[in-house]
Motif scaffolding. Structure first.
Motif, PDB file in Angstrom:
ATOM      1  N   PRO A  18      -6.224   5.962 -12.703  1.00 32.13           N
ATOM      2  CA  PRO A  18      -4.943   6.578 -13.085  1.00 32.13           C
ATOM      3  C   PRO A  18      -4.939   8.160 -13.441  1.00 32.13           C
ATOM      4  O   PRO A  18      -5.630   8.640 -13.645  1.00 32.13           O
ATOM      5  N   PRO A  19      -3.787   8.625 -12.949  1.00 34.96           N
ATOM      6  CA  PRO A  19      -3.601  10.064 -13.275  1.00 34.96           C
ATOM      7  C   PRO A  19      -3.939  10.674 -14.575  1.00 34.96           C
ATOM      8  O   PRO A  19      -4.625  11.874 -14.917  1.00 34.96           O
ATOM      9  N   GLY A  20      -3.768  10.123 -15.652  1.00 37.46           N
ATOM     10  CA  GLY A  20      -4.127  10.443 -17.098  1.00 37.46           C
ATOM     11  C   GLY A  20      -5.712  10.384 -17.303  1.00 37.46           C
ATOM     12  O   GLY A  20      -5.900  10.870 -18.452  1.00 37.46           O
ATOM     13  N   LEU A  21      -6.502  10.369 -16.288  1.00 42.59           N
ATOM     14  CA  LEU A  21      -8.008  10.318 -16.639  1.00 42.59           C
ATOM     15  C   LEU A  21      -8.628  11.762 -16.228  1.00 42.59           C
ATOM     16  O   LEU A  21      -9.819  11.754 -16.676  1.00 42.59           O
ATOM     17  N   LEU A  22      -7.774  12.353 -15.672  1.00 36.71           N
ATOM     18  CA  LEU A  22      -8.083  13.798 -15.453  1.00 36.71           C
ATOM     19  C   LEU A  22      -7.171  14.790 -15.641  1.00 36.71           C
ATOM     20  O   LEU A  22      -5.893  14.783 -15.465  1.00 36.71           O
TER      21      LEU A  22
ATOM     22  N   GLN B 136     -16.847  14.596 -21.033  1.00 35.52           N
ATOM     23  CA  GLN B 136     -17.648  14.397 -22.196  1.00 35.52           C
ATOM     24  C   GLN B 136     -17.111  13.177 -22.933  1.00 35.52           C
ATOM     25  O   GLN B 136     -17.942  12.420 -23.268  1.00 35.52           O
ATOM     26  N   TRP B 137     -15.850  13.101 -22.838  1.00 33.88           N
ATOM     27  CA  TRP B 137     -15.710  11.825 -23.444  1.00 33.88           C
ATOM     28  C   TRP B 137     -15.992  10.349 -22.642  1.00 33.88           C
ATOM     29  O   TRP B 137     -16.414   9.513 -23.450  1.00 33.88           O
ATOM     30  N   PHE B 138     -16.042  10.577 -21.463  1.00 32.40           N
ATOM     31  CA  PHE B 138     -16.739   9.285 -20.779  1.00 32.40           C
ATOM     32  C   PHE B 138     -18.085   9.169 -21.062  1.00 32.40           C
ATOM     33  O   PHE B 138     -18.258   8.111 -21.411  1.00 32.40           O
ATOM     34  N   LYS B 139     -18.850  10.172 -21.130  1.00 31.54           N
ATOM     35  CA  LYS B 139     -20.250  10.062 -21.417  1.00 31.54           C
ATOM     36  C   LYS B 139     -20.407   9.705 -22.877  1.00 31.54           C
ATOM     37  O   LYS B 139     -21.055   8.852 -23.519  1.00 31.54           O
ATOM     38  N   ALA B 140     -19.461  10.124 -23.759  1.00 29.38           N
ATOM     39  CA  ALA B 140     -19.696   9.632 -25.408  1.00 29.38           C
ATOM     40  C   ALA B 140     -19.478   8.121 -25.300  1.00 29.38           C
ATOM     41  O   ALA B 140     -20.044   7.337 -26.086  1.00 29.38           O
ATOM     42  N   LYS B 141     -18.433   7.606 -24.629  1.00 29.58           N
ATOM     43  CA  LYS B 141     -17.933   6.076 -24.686  1.00 29.58           C
ATOM     44  C   LYS B 141     -18.929   5.274 -24.041  1.00 29.58           C
ATOM     45  O   LYS B 141     -18.992   4.211 -24.432  1.00 29.58           O
TER      46      LYS B 141
ATOM     47  N   SER C  60     -21.855   1.681  -9.994  1.00 30.26           N
ATOM     48  CA  SER C  60     -21.529   2.907 -10.115  1.00 30.26           C
ATOM     49  C   SER C  60     -20.773   3.029 -11.564  1.00 30.26           C
ATOM     50  O   SER C  60     -19.706   2.134 -11.934  1.00 30.26           O
ATOM     51  N   PRO C  61     -20.931   3.964 -12.223  1.00 29.39           N
ATOM     52  CA  PRO C  61     -19.864   4.302 -13.416  1.00 29.39           C
ATOM     53  C   PRO C  61     -18.527   4.133 -13.053  1.00 29.39           C
ATOM     54  O   PRO C  61     -17.539   3.839 -13.903  1.00 29.39           O
ATOM     55  N   ALA C  62     -18.297   4.692 -11.821  1.00 29.25           N
ATOM     56  CA  ALA C  62     -17.126   5.018 -11.273  1.00 29.25           C
ATOM     57  C   ALA C  62     -16.277   3.549 -10.931  1.00 29.25           C
ATOM     58  O   ALA C  62     -15.056   3.493 -10.919  1.00 29.25           O
ATOM     59  N   ASN C  63     -17.095   2.570 -11.261  1.00 32.47           N
ATOM     60  CA  ASN C  63     -16.548   1.181 -10.726  1.00 32.47           C
ATOM     61  C   ASN C  63     -15.969   0.633 -12.120  1.00 32.47           C
ATOM     62  O   ASN C  63     -16.325  -0.315 -12.496  1.00 32.47           O
ATOM     63  N   CYS C  64     -14.681   1.112 -12.660  1.00 36.79           N
ATOM     64  CA  CYS C  64     -14.095   0.927 -14.090  1.00 36.79           C
ATOM     65  C   CYS C  64     -14.154  -0.683 -13.816  1.00 36.79           C
ATOM     66  O   CYS C  64     -13.975  -1.165 -14.942  1.00 36.79           O
TER      67      CYS C  64
END
Ligand code: HEC
Ligand code: HEC
Length: 160
Positions: free
Chosen positions: A53-57, A112-117, A135-139
């Protein structure tokens, strides 16, 4: 055709809205997915992973990603100039509005928020090495609604 059919949109909106009410109440700003998604983005960016989703970056990240598709994380994801322009337009018009730094990472998973969560204790580090996650990218491995922009806790299930 520029946008997916209205019926599909209504379903998408209905399924994401309830979940987003809570999510928005936190610190995350607007939904990660706009109510109208671009069909080319959906088709072309979901071949190898879910369409993120575009709102992630932030917009600057999307510009960088879209201008380097021929060398995209070790693969060639090039598109025709017309498709690339249309998808870039969709992404940069619906970016994250919660980015606090001017950084433009190529990865959501570097944020940063991704790592924090995800990397700060609650999830056992061994989970990331599982075959079911890889992979962490495998949401989608853990967030069943990720491709619809839904990341709230009700949809989370860590796979075995
Ligand atoms: C030919 C396959 C392929 C296509 C098509 C493709 N990607 Fe990717 N993409 C990848 C690979 C491989 C990765 C790295 C995945 C990993 O590290 O787990 C990746 C990773 C990403 C990431 C970073 C994920 C993260 O946070 O770690 C983003 C963002 C991304 N792609 C966006 C796009 C967009 C936008 C499109 C459509 C224009 C697209 N991709 C099309 C193969 C592809
Ligand atoms: C291994 C499982 C796993 C993967 C893979 C994963 N997540 Fe998560 N995610 C979680 C868990 C568990 C939480 C809850 C953490 C917490 O609340 O402290 C979470 C929380 C979140 C949240 C915050 C939700 C909220 O309501 O606060 C967002 C946003 C999110 N993830 C996005 C992503 C994205 C985007 C990806 C892929 C790039 C991804 N996640 C990959 C397990 C995962």
């Amino acid at each position: 055709m520029k946008f997916i059919k209205p019926l599909l949109l209504a379903v998408l909106a209905a399924t994401s809205l309830g979940a987003w009410a809570k999510y928005n109440g936190e610190d995350r700003g607007r939904p990660t997915l706009p109510s109208q998604v671009n069909a080319k983005w959906q088709a072309e960016c979901s071949g190898c992973h879910m369409a993120f989703p575009p709102g992630l970056l932030p917009a600057a990240s999307w510009k960088k990603i879209m201008s380097g598709l021929d060398k995209h994380f070790g693969t060639d994801a090039s598109l025709s100039p017309a498709d690339s322009a249309e998808i870039t337009d969709f992404l940069v018009k619906n970016p994250s509005n919660r980015w606090t730094s001017s950084a433009a990472p190529l990865r959501i998973t570097e944020a940063q928020w991704f790592k924090a969560k995800h990397m700060s204790g609650e999830i056992n580090p061994a989970v990331w090495k599982r075959e079911s996650v890889k992979s962490p990218a495998n949401c989608m491995a853990c967030h069943s609604g990720a491709d619809k922009g839904v990341f709230d806790e009700h949809g989370i299930k860590i796979p075995k």
